[in-house]
Motif scaffolding. Structure first.
Motif, PDB file in Angstrom:
ATOM      1  N   ASP A 155     -65.581 107.942  19.200  1.00  0.00           N
ATOM      2  CA  ASP A 155     -66.811 108.874  19.091  1.00  0.00           C
ATOM      3  C   ASP A 155     -67.509 108.843  17.875  1.00  0.00           C
ATOM      4  OD1 ASP A 155     -66.171 109.693  21.700  1.00  0.00           O
ATOM      5  OD2 ASP A 155     -65.006 111.416  21.086  1.00  0.00           O
ATOM      6  N   PRO A 156     -67.945 107.446  17.353  1.00  0.00           N
ATOM      7  CA  PRO A 156     -68.723 107.493  16.349  1.00  0.00           C
ATOM      8  C   PRO A 156     -70.169 107.866  16.697  1.00  0.00           C
ATOM      9  CG  PRO A 156     -68.332 105.235  16.993  1.00  0.00           C
ATOM     10  CD  PRO A 156     -67.582 106.195  17.739  1.00  0.00           C
ATOM     11  N   SER A 157     -71.060 108.379  15.925  1.00  0.00           N
ATOM     12  CA  SER A 157     -72.490 108.531  16.219  1.00  0.00           C
ATOM     13  C   SER A 157     -72.980 107.297  16.451  1.00  0.00           C
ATOM     14  CB  SER A 157     -73.028 109.457  15.365  1.00  0.00           C
ATOM     15  OG  SER A 157     -73.294 108.773  14.173  1.00  0.00           O
ATOM     16  N   ALA A 158     -74.412 107.211  17.042  1.00  0.00           N
ATOM     17  CA  ALA A 158     -75.054 106.066  16.900  1.00  0.00           C
ATOM     18  C   ALA A 158     -75.462 105.388  15.525  1.00  0.00           C
ATOM     19  CB  ALA A 158     -76.315 106.104  17.574  1.00  0.00           C
ATOM     20  N   ASP A 159     -75.835 106.475  14.671  1.00  0.00           N
ATOM     21  CA  ASP A 159     -76.098 105.968  13.388  1.00  0.00           C
ATOM     22  C   ASP A 159     -74.801 105.390  12.673  1.00  0.00           C
ATOM     23  OD1 ASP A 159     -78.458 106.872  13.131  1.00  0.00           O
ATOM     24  OD2 ASP A 159     -78.154 108.871  12.239  1.00  0.00           O
ATOM     25  N   GLU A 160     -73.589 106.001  13.020  1.00  0.00           N
ATOM     26  CA  GLU A 160     -72.283 105.418  12.276  1.00  0.00           C
ATOM     27  C   GLU A 160     -72.180 103.951  12.907  1.00  0.00           C
ATOM     28  OE1 GLU A 160     -70.184 109.756  11.735  1.00  0.00           O
ATOM     29  OE2 GLU A 160     -69.905 108.504  13.590  1.00  0.00           O
ATOM     30  N   LEU A 161     -72.269 103.800  14.107  1.00  0.00           N
ATOM     31  CA  LEU A 161     -72.054 102.397  14.960  1.00  0.00           C
ATOM     32  C   LEU A 161     -72.882 101.519  14.066  1.00  0.00           C
ATOM     33  CD1 LEU A 161     -71.713 103.348  18.456  1.00  0.00           C
ATOM     34  CD2 LEU A 161     -70.088 102.153  17.119  1.00  0.00           C
ATOM     35  N   VAL A 162     -74.418 101.726  13.980  1.00  0.00           N
ATOM     36  CA  VAL A 162     -75.248 100.778  13.442  1.00  0.00           C
ATOM     37  C   VAL A 162     -75.050 100.543  12.002  1.00  0.00           C
ATOM     38  CG1 VAL A 162     -77.770 100.672  12.848  1.00  0.00           C
ATOM     39  CG2 VAL A 162     -77.096 101.290  15.161  1.00  0.00           C
ATOM     40  N   ARG A 163     -74.784 101.859  11.145  1.00  0.00           N
ATOM     41  CA  ARG A 163     -74.433 101.429   9.735  1.00  0.00           C
ATOM     42  C   ARG A 163     -73.123 100.608   9.671  1.00  0.00           C
ATOM     43  NH1 ARG A 163     -73.230 106.713   8.686  1.00  0.00           N
ATOM     44  NH2 ARG A 163     -75.502 107.174   8.575  1.00  0.00           N
ATOM     45  N   MET A 164     -72.223 100.560  10.442  1.00  0.00           N
ATOM     46  CA  MET A 164     -70.767 100.011  10.299  1.00  0.00           C
ATOM     47  C   MET A 164     -71.490  98.557  10.646  1.00  0.00           C
ATOM     48  SD  MET A 164     -67.877  99.600   9.550  1.00  0.00           S
ATOM     49  CE  MET A 164     -66.764 101.000   9.880  1.00  0.00           C
ATOM     50  N   ALA A 165     -72.103  98.368  11.869  1.00  0.00           N
ATOM     51  CA  ALA A 165     -72.379  96.940  12.129  1.00  0.00           C
ATOM     52  C   ALA A 165     -73.398  96.073  10.788  1.00  0.00           C
ATOM     53  CB  ALA A 165     -73.670  96.868  13.279  1.00  0.00           C
ATOM     54  N   ARG A 166     -73.972  97.050  10.176  1.00  0.00           N
ATOM     55  CA  ARG A 166     -75.107  96.574   9.256  1.00  0.00           C
ATOM     56  C   ARG A 166     -73.979  96.164   7.840  1.00  0.00           C
ATOM     57  NH1 ARG A 166     -79.843 100.698   9.660  1.00  0.00           N
ATOM     58  NH2 ARG A 166     -81.065  99.515  11.172  1.00  0.00           N
ATOM     59  N   ARG A 167     -73.163  96.981   7.528  1.00  0.00           N
ATOM     60  CA  ARG A 167     -72.193  96.702   6.613  1.00  0.00           C
ATOM     61  C   ARG A 167     -71.398  95.329   6.772  1.00  0.00           C
ATOM     62  NH1 ARG A 167     -69.642 102.517   5.175  1.00  0.00           N
ATOM     63  NH2 ARG A 167     -71.549 103.401   4.090  1.00  0.00           N
ATOM     64  N   VAL A 168     -70.840  95.474   7.832  1.00  0.00           N
ATOM     65  CA  VAL A 168     -69.872  94.345   8.307  1.00  0.00           C
ATOM     66  C   VAL A 168     -70.643  92.791   8.473  1.00  0.00           C
ATOM     67  CG1 VAL A 168     -68.356  93.319   9.848  1.00  0.00           C
ATOM     68  CG2 VAL A 168     -68.148  95.638   9.326  1.00  0.00           C
ATOM     69  N   PHE A 169     -72.057  92.999   8.913  1.00  0.00           N
ATOM     70  CA  PHE A 169     -72.815  91.990   9.144  1.00  0.00           C
ATOM     71  C   PHE A 169     -73.172  91.388   7.649  1.00  0.00           C
ATOM     72  CE2 PHE A 169     -76.922  89.960  10.103  1.00  0.00           C
ATOM     73  CZ  PHE A 169     -76.825  89.124  10.625  1.00  0.00           C
ATOM     74  N   GLU A 170     -73.330  92.347   6.708  1.00  0.00           N
ATOM     75  CA  GLU A 170     -73.711  91.880   5.511  1.00  0.00           C
ATOM     76  C   GLU A 170     -72.295  91.580   4.669  1.00  0.00           C
ATOM     77  OE1 GLU A 170     -76.718  93.291   3.555  1.00  0.00           O
ATOM     78  OE2 GLU A 170     -77.825  93.238   5.431  1.00  0.00           O
ATOM     79  N   ALA A 171     -71.207  91.342   5.365  1.00  0.00           N
ATOM     80  CA  ALA A 171     -69.958  91.083   4.708  1.00  0.00           C
ATOM     81  C   ALA A 171     -69.115  91.988   3.816  1.00  0.00           C
ATOM     82  CB  ALA A 171     -69.983  89.840   4.043  1.00  0.00           C
ATOM     83  N   VAL A 172     -69.424  93.128   3.983  1.00  0.00           N
ATOM     84  CA  VAL A 172     -68.956  94.288   3.330  1.00  0.00           C
ATOM     85  C   VAL A 172     -67.737  95.043   4.214  1.00  0.00           C
ATOM     86  CG1 VAL A 172     -69.160  96.173   1.962  1.00  0.00           C
ATOM     87  CG2 VAL A 172     -70.928  94.817   1.799  1.00  0.00           C
ATOM     88  N   SER A 173     -66.417  94.581   3.851  1.00  0.00           N
ATOM     89  CA  SER A 173     -65.464  95.316   4.822  1.00  0.00           C
ATOM     90  C   SER A 173     -65.412  96.977   4.496  1.00  0.00           C
ATOM     91  CB  SER A 173     -63.953  94.694   4.174  1.00  0.00           C
ATOM     92  OG  SER A 173     -63.328  95.209   5.076  1.00  0.00           O
ATOM     93  N   SER A 174     -65.444  97.598   5.660  1.00  0.00           N
ATOM     94  CA  SER A 174     -65.696  99.072   5.828  1.00  0.00           C
ATOM     95  C   SER A 174     -64.858  99.706   6.644  1.00  0.00           C
ATOM     96  CB  SER A 174     -67.172  99.233   6.266  1.00  0.00           C
ATOM     97  OG  SER A 174     -68.089  98.776   5.598  1.00  0.00           O
TER      98      SER A 174
END
Length: 186
Positions: A155-174
């Motif tokens: 149940d992550p929020s939409a903001d949390e999903l997008v934030r995680m996608a951006r972090r991982v896309f930028e190669a920052v393990s989160s």
């Protein structure tokens, strides 16, 4: 609940008392295709010309639809495919080579952990973010050993999903939330 709320839905719980079981009813409004525009947080504006390509894996169609809608809020994330099983996810990842796979850890057939290993073998540049309800240290360790780049609790929020996608896309393990602290070294 946050994903249901995103779709103007509601969750209802019913029980006839202790030890009699519970019934949960999820109601989503059926509507014509809607576009929701929400700006990216100022500190996480997308880089010009970059799009993160995402594959969604969950055995429940409504969950895939909600994840798809939540990720569609970002102008730098595009969902390139969906899969309803681990086996299907491996095939789609090999064919589509997404940047990121959002993977439900528990589903019918191949587990999220086994699917992750197979996806990374078929598409080494793809990164996997597991979505799970298990926040135990042993589950996180198993996921990290399998090669996941991110770990979200259910149940992550939409903001949390997008934030995680951006972090991982930028190669920052989160991970979200932060993992429990490691025990002190002996």
């Amino acid at each position: 609940r946050s994903l249901v709320a995103l779709h103007d839905g509601r969750v209802e719980a019913r029980s006839e008392g202790p030890a009699r079981g519970s019934e949960f009813i999820v109601s989503l409004r059926v509507a014509a295709k809607t576009t929701v525009v929400q700006p990216a947080p100022p500190d996480e504006e997308p880089k010009p010309g970059t799009k993160c390509r995402v594959l969604i894996v969950d055995d429940r169609p409504v969950t895939r639809e909600v994840l798809h809608a939540a990720l569609a809020l970002a102008n730098d994330v595009v969902v390139v495919g969906e899969a309803d099983s681990g086996e299907h996810a491996v095939q789609e990842a090999g064919k589509l080579t997404p940047d990121i796979v959002f993977m439900d850890v528990r589903k019918h057939g191949m587990s999220g952990i086994d699917s992750t290993k197979a996806i990374l073998e078929a598409s080494p540049t793809t990164r996997v973010i597991l979505i799970t309800g298990d926040e135990s240290r042993s589950s996180m360790d198993e996921a990290l050993r399998a090669g996941v780049s991110g770990y979200l609790l259910n149940d992550p929020s939409a903001d949390e999903l997008v934030r995680m996608a951006r972090r991982v896309f930028e190669a920052v393990s989160s991970t979200w939330p932060d993992p429990p602290p490691l025990p002190p070294a002996a």
